[in-house]
Design a protein around this motif. Structure first.
Motif, PDB file in Angstrom:
ATOM      1  N   THR A  15       0.822  -1.209   0.000  1.00 18.85           N
ATOM      2  CA  THR A  15       0.000   0.000   0.000  1.00 18.85           C
ATOM      3  C   THR A  15       0.858   1.261   0.000  1.00 18.85           C
ATOM      4  O   THR A  15       2.009   1.254   0.428  1.00 18.85           O
ATOM      5  CB  THR A  15      -0.919   0.036   1.229  1.00 18.85           C
ATOM      6  N   ASN A  16       0.235   2.333  -0.473  1.00 16.93           N
ATOM      7  CA  ASN A  16       0.876   3.643  -0.506  1.00 16.93           C
ATOM      8  C   ASN A  16      -0.197   4.682  -0.219  1.00 16.93           C
ATOM      9  O   ASN A  16      -1.311   4.570  -0.739  1.00 16.93           O
ATOM     10  CB  ASN A  16       1.497   3.896  -1.884  1.00 16.93           C
ATOM     11  N   TYR A  17       0.140   5.676   0.617  1.00 16.75           N
ATOM     12  CA  TYR A  17      -0.839   6.676   1.013  1.00 16.75           C
ATOM     13  C   TYR A  17      -0.296   8.091   0.825  1.00 16.75           C
ATOM     14  O   TYR A  17       0.899   8.337   1.000  1.00 16.75           O
ATOM     15  CB  TYR A  17      -1.219   6.509   2.488  1.00 16.75           C
ATOM     16  N   ALA A  18      -1.198   9.007   0.529  1.00 16.85           N
ATOM     17  CA  ALA A  18      -0.837  10.416   0.577  1.00 16.85           C
ATOM     18  C   ALA A  18      -0.569  10.784   2.033  1.00 16.85           C
ATOM     19  O   ALA A  18      -1.196  10.243   2.952  1.00 16.85           O
ATOM     20  CB  ALA A  18      -1.981  11.266   0.023  1.00 16.85           C
ATOM     21  N   ASP A  19       0.357  11.700   2.237  1.00 18.34           N
ATOM     22  CA  ASP A  19       0.703  12.086   3.608  1.00 18.34           C
ATOM     23  C   ASP A  19      -0.512  12.607   4.367  1.00 18.34           C
ATOM     24  O   ASP A  19      -0.640  12.397   5.572  1.00 18.34           O
ATOM     25  CB  ASP A  19       1.791  13.165   3.586  1.00 18.34           C
ATOM     26  N   SER A  20      -1.409  13.260   3.662  1.00 18.80           N
ATOM     27  CA  SER A  20      -2.557  13.893   4.315  1.00 18.80           C
ATOM     28  C   SER A  20      -3.553  12.888   4.890  1.00 18.80           C
ATOM     29  O   SER A  20      -4.386  13.257   5.725  1.00 18.80           O
ATOM     30  CB  SER A  20      -3.288  14.809   3.332  1.00 18.80           C
ATOM     31  N   VAL A  21      -3.470  11.632   4.470  1.00 14.99           N
ATOM     32  CA  VAL A  21      -4.440  10.632   4.952  1.00 14.99           C
ATOM     33  C   VAL A  21      -3.799   9.508   5.753  1.00 14.99           C
ATOM     34  O   VAL A  21      -4.508   8.648   6.287  1.00 14.99           O
ATOM     35  CB  VAL A  21      -5.249  10.029   3.784  1.00 14.99           C
ATOM     36  N   LYS A  22      -2.476   9.509   5.838  1.00 13.63           N
ATOM     37  CA  LYS A  22      -1.797   8.445   6.578  1.00 13.63           C
ATOM     38  C   LYS A  22      -2.275   8.394   8.020  1.00 13.63           C
ATOM     39  O   LYS A  22      -2.401   9.416   8.687  1.00 13.63           O
ATOM     40  CB  LYS A  22      -0.277   8.670   6.546  1.00 13.63           C
ATOM     41  N   GLY A  23      -2.552   7.186   8.474  1.00 13.98           N
ATOM     42  CA  GLY A  23      -3.023   7.006   9.843  1.00 13.98           C
ATOM     43  C   GLY A  23      -4.523   7.162  10.011  1.00 13.98           C
ATOM     44  O   GLY A  23      -5.064   6.840  11.077  1.00 13.98           O
ATOM     45  N   ARG A  24      -5.196   7.665   8.965  1.00 14.30           N
ATOM     46  CA  ARG A  24      -6.656   7.851   9.049  1.00 14.30           C
ATOM     47  C   ARG A  24      -7.399   6.981   8.036  1.00 14.30           C
ATOM     48  O   ARG A  24      -8.506   6.511   8.321  1.00 14.30           O
ATOM     49  CB  ARG A  24      -7.024   9.318   8.801  1.00 14.30           C
ATOM     50  N   PHE A  25      -6.806   6.776   6.871  1.00 15.76           N
ATOM     51  CA  PHE A  25      -7.451   6.004   5.804  1.00 15.76           C
ATOM     52  C   PHE A  25      -6.738   4.663   5.648  1.00 15.76           C
ATOM     53  O   PHE A  25      -5.520   4.573   5.826  1.00 15.76           O
ATOM     54  CB  PHE A  25      -7.386   6.738   4.476  1.00 15.76           C
ATOM     55  N   THR A  26      -7.513   3.648   5.277  1.00 16.63           N
ATOM     56  CA  THR A  26      -6.952   2.322   5.006  1.00 16.63           C
ATOM     57  C   THR A  26      -7.524   1.793   3.705  1.00 16.63           C
ATOM     58  O   THR A  26      -8.749   1.708   3.549  1.00 16.63           O
ATOM     59  CB  THR A  26      -7.262   1.341   6.139  1.00 16.63           C
ATOM     60  N   ILE A  27      -6.638   1.418   2.790  1.00 13.46           N
ATOM     61  CA  ILE A  27      -7.060   0.815   1.531  1.00 13.46           C
ATOM     62  C   ILE A  27      -6.897  -0.697   1.637  1.00 13.46           C
ATOM     63  O   ILE A  27      -5.937  -1.186   2.248  1.00 13.46           O
ATOM     64  CB  ILE A  27      -6.258   1.374   0.338  1.00 13.46           C
ATOM     65  N   SER A  28      -7.858  -1.423   1.071  1.00  9.25           N
ATOM     66  CA  SER A  28      -7.779  -2.882   1.069  1.00  9.25           C
ATOM     67  C   SER A  28      -8.459  -3.403  -0.196  1.00  9.25           C
ATOM     68  O   SER A  28      -9.145  -2.647  -0.887  1.00  9.25           O
ATOM     69  CB  SER A  28      -8.443  -3.472   2.320  1.00  9.25           C
ATOM     70  N   ARG A  29      -8.251  -4.676  -0.472  1.00  9.69           N
ATOM     71  CA  ARG A  29      -8.847  -5.249  -1.665  1.00  9.69           C
ATOM     72  C   ARG A  29      -9.305  -6.677  -1.415  1.00  9.69           C
ATOM     73  O   ARG A  29      -8.738  -7.383  -0.570  1.00  9.69           O
ATOM     74  CB  ARG A  29      -7.864  -5.211  -2.842  1.00  9.69           C
ATOM     75  N   ASP A  30     -10.325  -7.079  -2.168  1.00 10.27           N
ATOM     76  CA  ASP A  30     -10.820  -8.449  -2.150  1.00 10.27           C
ATOM     77  C   ASP A  30     -10.714  -8.954  -3.577  1.00 10.27           C
ATOM     78  O   ASP A  30     -11.540  -8.604  -4.428  1.00 10.27           O
ATOM     79  CB  ASP A  30     -12.268  -8.487  -1.657  1.00 10.27           C
ATOM     80  N   ASN A  31      -9.695  -9.729  -3.851  1.00 14.52           N
ATOM     81  CA  ASN A  31      -9.442 -10.170  -5.219  1.00 14.52           C
ATOM     82  C   ASN A  31     -10.543 -11.080  -5.750  1.00 14.52           C
ATOM     83  O   ASN A  31     -10.835 -11.072  -6.941  1.00 14.52           O
ATOM     84  CB  ASN A  31      -8.092 -10.868  -5.301  1.00 14.52           C
ATOM     85  N   ALA A  32     -11.159 -11.855  -4.881  1.00 16.85           N
ATOM     86  CA  ALA A  32     -12.232 -12.750  -5.315  1.00 16.85           C
ATOM     87  C   ALA A  32     -13.440 -11.966  -5.809  1.00 16.85           C
ATOM     88  O   ALA A  32     -14.202 -12.449  -6.650  1.00 16.85           O
ATOM     89  CB  ALA A  32     -12.631 -13.676  -4.183  1.00 16.85           C
ATOM     90  N   LYS A  33     -13.598 -10.758  -5.279  1.00 16.26           N
ATOM     91  CA  LYS A  33     -14.740  -9.915  -5.659  1.00 16.26           C
ATOM     92  C   LYS A  33     -14.343  -8.782  -6.600  1.00 16.26           C
ATOM     93  O   LYS A  33     -15.181  -7.950  -6.944  1.00 16.26           O
ATOM     94  CB  LYS A  33     -15.404  -9.331  -4.408  1.00 16.26           C
ATOM     95  N   ASN A  34     -13.074  -8.730  -6.984  1.00 20.76           N
ATOM     96  CA  ASN A  34     -12.587  -7.643  -7.851  1.00 20.76           C
ATOM     97  C   ASN A  34     -12.958  -6.285  -7.282  1.00 20.76           C
ATOM     98  O   ASN A  34     -13.387  -5.379  -8.006  1.00 20.76           O
ATOM     99  CB  ASN A  34     -13.131  -7.786  -9.277  1.00 20.76           C
ATOM    100  N   THR A  35     -12.776  -6.143  -5.980  1.00 20.93           N
ATOM    101  CA  THR A  35     -13.238  -4.951  -5.273  1.00 20.93           C
ATOM    102  C   THR A  35     -12.120  -4.325  -4.449  1.00 20.93           C
ATOM    103  O   THR A  35     -11.322  -5.048  -3.843  1.00 20.93           O
ATOM    104  CB  THR A  35     -14.422  -5.299  -4.363  1.00 20.93           C
ATOM    105  N   VAL A  36     -12.106  -2.996  -4.451  1.00 22.67           N
ATOM    106  CA  VAL A  36     -11.190  -2.255  -3.605  1.00 22.67           C
ATOM    107  C   VAL A  36     -12.018  -1.399  -2.643  1.00 22.67           C
ATOM    108  O   VAL A  36     -13.097  -0.919  -2.998  1.00 22.67           O
ATOM    109  CB  VAL A  36     -10.231  -1.376  -4.443  1.00 22.67           C
TER     110      VAL A  36
END
Length: 119
Positions: free
Chosen positions: A57-78
């Protein structure tokens, strides 16, 4: 034909949370990097977060610690879990995916979902 469909935007008070989802439709696809971008009124679109097929993962500095990105490959969803939102997070949020179909890769964008944070 591949389409990205976003959901989860809305109006929230400062300090609140929202979870965005973006699902890709289509058969025979393989998704590489997935990401979220946002565009506030009068500003350029900016990167929020990305996640590779391997989970890096990679985050903009402005959102680090507050936002979390994740993915479900079986559902083709982020997903984008957004916590401790503030008014500066107000923007239209777009998902982007690098999708491989057969031997070629293509970039696809979602339609955008509005996130509004009130003070």
């Amino acid at each position: 034909q591949v389409q990205l469909v976003e959901s989860g935007g809305g109006l929230v008070q400062a300090g609140g949370s929202l979870r965005l989802s973006c699902a890709a439709s289509g058969s025979g696809i393989s998704i590489n990097t997935m990401g979220w971008y946002r565009q506030a009124p009068g500003k350029q679109r900016e990167l929020v977060a990305t996640i590779t097929s391997g989970g890096t993962t990679n985050y903009a500095d402005s959102v680090k610690g507050r936002f979390t990105i994740s993915r479900d490959n079986a559902k083709n969803t982020v997903y984008l879990q957004m916590n401790n939102l503030n008014p500066e997070d107000t923007a239209v949020y777009y998902c982007k995916m690098n999708i491989q179909i057969s031997v070629r890769s293509y970039l696809y964008w979602g339609q955008g979902t509005q996130v509004t944070v009130s003070s």
